[in-house]
Scaffold this motif. Sequence first.
Motif: not given
Length: 297
Positions: A37-58
């Motif tokens: 998704l070109a417009k999908a930006h994870a704000h404060n991504d590092y606060e998720h359970d799996r930084p980066l990996l959770d964003a990539l999985s979504h």
Amino acid sequence: MKKWGLLLTLLFAALVSPLTNVPAAAAQESEEDVLPLAKAHAHNDYEHDRPLLDALSHDFTSVESDVWLVDGELLVAHDKEDVDPNRTLQSLYLDPLMEKAKKNSGSIHPGYKHEFILWIDIKSDGAETYQAIHKQLRKYQSMLTKFTPGGVKPGAVTVYISGNRPRDLMENQKVRYAAYDGRMSDFGTEVSNEFMPIISDNWTNHFTWTGSGEMPEAEREKLYTIVSTSHANGQKVRFWATPDLPTPQREAIWQELLKAGVDFINTDDLAGLQGFLTEYDPQPAEPHITWEETKQK
């Protein structure tokens, strides 16, 4: 009997082998069906359970990491008192991204030929921290977009430096592995988009609308002007601190951002934005537009 036993074994193997390949085939199909998704930006991504990996999985294509320089280490945290020596920029982001780029033949998402954005938000001293970042990024330059006197050399990952940005230091570098995150104070100025490919700012500093009722026409016009002017300069647009309210207010804001052409939509709700963009904006990002191409328009 031995002959019949051998024949039965071979027949059983022939029947079963297609079935044993089903999980692998399904996994391959699933991987190919991923829609970055070109417009999908994870704000404060590092606060998720799996930084980066959770964003990539979504299926996100942009993540943000706040960084502090502590005793020579680039540590990831929003506040200094929360730094952890085990949570480094290298371990949470650079190493996993390099692994993905190698696995996917130079892409972060399989088959995705556009850049993945890593925002590094400097929280400590700008110049000192940036120098440490530059030194570390140099080790990963094979996957990074490079900014050289000869122009931009696209890579699988483009880094944006945000937060405490040492502009003079970055502008005077002959070779950079990161671009500069501009602000509304830079809006409409004659700055090369090879140095400043993005204009981003705090939504609440420029807009009062929080998604209830219609967006005021004057604010909508201002939003469209910001986006159109920035795009004419070959620059993308992002707003942080957009109200991450419950539906429907939040989706009303996302709809206005989409219609205006804002390039990154900020959220902490990965699944929520994934569902929204999959329905309303299932399209890849546009390739990078160079400063020279902009001037030729």
